[in-house]
Design a protein around this motif. Structure first.
Motif, PDB file in Angstrom:
ATOM      1  N   HIS A   1       3.849 -17.472  23.534  1.00 26.81           N
ATOM      2  CA  HIS A   1       4.542 -16.181  23.582  1.00 26.81           C
ATOM      3  C   HIS A   1       5.674 -16.187  22.567  1.00 26.81           C
ATOM      4  O   HIS A   1       6.267 -17.235  22.266  1.00 26.81           O
ATOM      5  N   GLY A   2       5.971 -15.010  22.009  1.00 28.08           N
ATOM      6  CA  GLY A   2       7.012 -14.894  21.002  1.00 28.08           C
ATOM      7  C   GLY A   2       7.055 -13.490  20.435  1.00 28.08           C
ATOM      8  O   GLY A   2       6.548 -12.541  21.049  1.00 28.08           O
TER       9      GLY A   2
ATOM     10  N   GLU B   1       1.943 -13.200  13.329  1.00 29.74           N
ATOM     11  CA  GLU B   1       1.593 -13.759  12.011  1.00 29.74           C
ATOM     12  C   GLU B   1       0.921 -15.124  12.154  1.00 29.74           C
ATOM     13  O   GLU B   1      -0.044 -15.436  11.444  1.00 29.74           O
ATOM     14  N   GLN B   2       1.412 -15.920  13.103  1.00 29.43           N
ATOM     15  CA  GLN B   2       0.845 -17.255  13.323  1.00 29.43           C
ATOM     16  C   GLN B   2      -0.601 -17.169  13.787  1.00 29.43           C
ATOM     17  O   GLN B   2      -1.448 -17.961  13.378  1.00 29.43           O
ATOM     18  N   MET B   3      -0.909 -16.177  14.638  1.00 28.02           N
ATOM     19  CA  MET B   3      -2.268 -16.035  15.167  1.00 28.02           C
ATOM     20  C   MET B   3      -3.270 -15.606  14.096  1.00 28.02           C
ATOM     21  O   MET B   3      -4.460 -15.849  14.210  1.00 28.02           O
TER      22      MET B   3
ATOM     23  N   GLU C   1      -8.486  -7.160  14.597  1.00 31.66           N
ATOM     24  CA  GLU C   1      -8.123  -5.748  14.741  1.00 31.66           C
ATOM     25  C   GLU C   1      -6.922  -5.602  15.672  1.00 31.66           C
ATOM     26  O   GLU C   1      -5.992  -4.825  15.407  1.00 31.66           O
ATOM     27  N   GLY C   2      -6.939  -6.349  16.769  1.00 37.19           N
ATOM     28  CA  GLY C   2      -5.833  -6.304  17.714  1.00 37.19           C
ATOM     29  C   GLY C   2      -4.545  -6.820  17.104  1.00 37.19           C
ATOM     30  O   GLY C   2      -3.468  -6.242  17.301  1.00 37.19           O
ATOM     31  N   LEU C   3      -4.637  -7.900  16.328  1.00 40.82           N
ATOM     32  CA  LEU C   3      -3.453  -8.472  15.682  1.00 40.82           C
ATOM     33  C   LEU C   3      -2.872  -7.507  14.645  1.00 40.82           C
ATOM     34  O   LEU C   3      -1.646  -7.384  14.505  1.00 40.82           O
ATOM     35  N   GLU C   4      -3.742  -6.815  13.904  1.00 44.14           N
ATOM     36  CA  GLU C   4      -3.278  -5.833  12.917  1.00 44.14           C
ATOM     37  C   GLU C   4      -2.484  -4.718  13.605  1.00 44.14           C
ATOM     38  O   GLU C   4      -1.421  -4.304  13.132  1.00 44.14           O
ATOM     39  N   ASP C   5      -3.006  -4.252  14.723  1.00 46.35           N
ATOM     40  CA  ASP C   5      -2.309  -3.182  15.454  1.00 46.35           C
ATOM     41  C   ASP C   5      -0.981  -3.669  16.026  1.00 46.35           C
ATOM     42  O   ASP C   5       0.019  -2.939  16.020  1.00 46.35           O
ATOM     43  N   LEU C   6      -0.942  -4.902  16.526  1.00 45.97           N
ATOM     44  CA  LEU C   6       0.309  -5.431  17.061  1.00 45.97           C
ATOM     45  C   LEU C   6       1.357  -5.599  15.965  1.00 45.97           C
ATOM     46  O   LEU C   6       2.556  -5.359  16.186  1.00 45.97           O
ATOM     47  N   LYS C   7       0.912  -6.000  14.785  1.00 46.93           N
ATOM     48  CA  LYS C   7       1.843  -6.122  13.656  1.00 46.93           C
ATOM     49  C   LYS C   7       2.474  -4.773  13.338  1.00 46.93           C
ATOM     50  O   LYS C   7       3.690  -4.662  13.128  1.00 46.93           O
ATOM     51  N   LEU C   8       1.637  -3.721  13.300  1.00 45.74           N
ATOM     52  CA  LEU C   8       2.133  -2.369  13.052  1.00 45.74           C
ATOM     53  C   LEU C   8       3.039  -1.907  14.199  1.00 45.74           C
ATOM     54  O   LEU C   8       4.079  -1.272  13.971  1.00 45.74           O
TER      55      LEU C   8
END
Length: 512
Positions: free
Chosen positions: A281-282, A288-290, A304-311
């Motif tokens: 968690h962080g 970015e690490q994932m 796709e999920g990581l891209e949305d979380l970054k945004l």
């Protein structure tokens, strides 16, 4: 006769059959023999005794409410209404419209929407050819409403009761009947803008309620599913394993692992791989690490999920709430209908003050994106993307209630501003005229429902209920065309002209 009227029809039949029996052969005319008369009377007496005994014997009846429910006293309602007012005003500030749906739905509307929790629904007996269930949440009825009315875009809030047949834990604010406060945005919009607003709303409400420090965990269902696939979970077990992961806020990892392996047939090495992820968690740095993770980076869904979380974190920074948000891979949200971003707010444990018990109530708000739910009700499968949140009012209410109890805070249960009193007898008509004038001016006023109340009784009532002002009328006041206004707190009295009463009270109330 009234006693005999208590007898049911069968008892009357038995009694009359004996009393109207024809005389025996040795008797003449309508006269019965003595032995037959005595026999009839004995039978009648036996019937009467047995029936009266049955009528008098009542089973022991204990007055109580059903398990997992509660009554709300006037004191409780004051606290609850303040919480709801704050929540609803926030929803309205963000442009939501209010709506409501039936307390029960067709059973087929609710089934297969909640995964393993479907067994917690309350089914109703068939009363008219329809199989019904009490609503389990406010989200599925909202999706049904959108599909049924062909609504493609809507921002709504809904406050209402829901019912879940789970084991209640009253000490943690968990009930079988409870209130939910939902906010949802339906429609096709650019990615993560509505999702970020939902998180902003959660922060505004939790900050406004002053419950203490809190944290909102976020994840994405696509990341969860991608993690399962990367770890080797068979696709057929995704939802079942997701339901187990969702228990990590209540159970230790070893117990969750045991459930996945022993009860759900997951390979131990697969469970251990999942364990490596769910401890992470962080903030945006973990996102970015994932992206660099050797397993997740190979899964299209997870990316796709990581891209949305970054945004999402970009927008959260602009809203000024990023420090309240934690990307948490242990967050799964067990309900089947989630498809994208998911989130859950928890209160951070702080050292308890003297006399306080540690509060362990779990999440106090939660939600997420469910883009496929409306399409499940549409005959042609047309989808309406949705994202929303739900505020856990019962748990919040429990926390506020416990803190008030610890501090010994008293709650005023009425909003009465003025009490109409008299020190003399036979002044009911004047009091009625006076209170009518106050009511018609929009002033909240009360009086005692007695013809000749004692002045001390009236003043004690004001002190005990927290009414700030008393207007007093008596013979002297009536004769001089004045009214006395008494401050309950200071006990100071001033006389004013009768015609200036409403203006003077309104002035005092605006200053208080």
């Amino acid at each position: 006769m009234p006693l005999l009227g208590l007898l049911p029809r069968r008892a009357w039949a038995a009694l009359l059959s004996q009393l109207l029996r024809p005389p025996c052969a040795s008797c003449t005319g309508a006269v019965r023999c003595q032995s037959q008369g005595e026999e009839s009377l004995q039978v009648a007496e036996a019937v009467l005794t047995s029936q009266l005994k049955a009528h008098q014997e009542k089973p022991n009846f204990i007055i109580k409410i059903p398990k997992g429910t509660r009554d709300l006293s006037p004191q409780h309602m004051v606290v609850r209404e303040k919480i709801l007012d704050l929540v609803i005003s926030c929803f309205k500030r963000h442009g939501a419209k209010g709506m409501d749906t039936p307390a029960f739905e067709l059973k087929e509307t609710l089934t297969e929407k909640y995964g393993e929790d479907s067994g917690l629904m309350y089914d109703l007996k068939d009363q008219g050819g329809e199989l019904l269930s009490l609503r389990y949440d406010l989200t599925v009825p909202f999706a049904r409403y959108l599909a049924m009315n062909k609504v493609k875009k809507m921002k709504r809030y809904h406050v209402g009761k829901v019912w879940r047949r789970e084991s209640p834990s009253i000490v943690q604010g968990r009930y079988r009947e409870f209130c939910q406060c939902d906010f949802d945005i339906a429609g096709q919009f650019d990615p993560m803008i509505p999702d970020a607003e939902c998180l902003k709303i959660m922060c505004e409400i939790l900050s406004g309620l002053q419950l203490g420090d809190f944290l909102i965990k976020v994840n994405d269902r696509r990341i969860v599913d991608g993690m399962f696939a990367a770890c080797g979970v068979p696709e057929s077990k995704f939802r079942a394993i997701c339901s187990s992961i969702d228990k990590l806020d209540k159970m230790a990892w070893k117990d969750v692992r045991h459930e996945m392996v022993a009860k759900k047939g997951l390979a131990p090495e697969v469970a251990d791989r999942i364990g490596d992820y769910v401890q992470c968690h962080g903030g945006v740095s973990l996102v970015e690490q994932m992206f660099q993770d050797p397993r997740l980076s190979q899964n299209k869904q997870a990316l796709e999920g990581l891209e949305d979380l970054k945004l999402l974190f970009e927008y959260l920074n602009l809203f000024g709430i990023a420090e309240k948000i934690s990307f948490d891979l242990s967050l799964a949200r067990g309900l089947d209908y989630y498809t994208g971003v998911i989130y859950e707010a928890v209160l951070l444990q702080t050292p308890t003050q003297a006399g306080e018990e540690p509060l362990n109530v779990g999440s106090v708000a939660a939600g997420g994106r469910y883009d496929g739910l409306v399409g499940m009700f549409d005959p042609k499968g047309h989808k309406v993307p949705c994202v929303g949140l739900s505020i856990g009012v019962e748990r919040i209410f429990y926390i506020v209630e416990q803190r008030m109890k610890t501090k010994g805070e008293k709650v005023r249960t009425t909003e009465t501003q003025v009490f109409v009193a008299t020190p003399q007898k036979n002044f009911l008509q004047e009091r009625l005229k006076l209170i009518t004038e106050l009511w018609d001016a929009g002033i909240k006023a009360e009086m005692l429902y007695k013809n000749n109340p004692k002045l001390l009784t009236q003043l004690h009532y004001c002190e005990s209920t927290g009414i700030p002002l008393v207007v007093i009328i008596g013979e002297q006041e009536l004769k001089e065309g004045i009214i006395k206004i008494r401050s309950v707190a200071s006990r100071e009295e001033v006389a004013i002209k009768r015609e200036n009463l409403v203006a003077e009270i309104q002035k005092r109330l605006s200053e208080s």
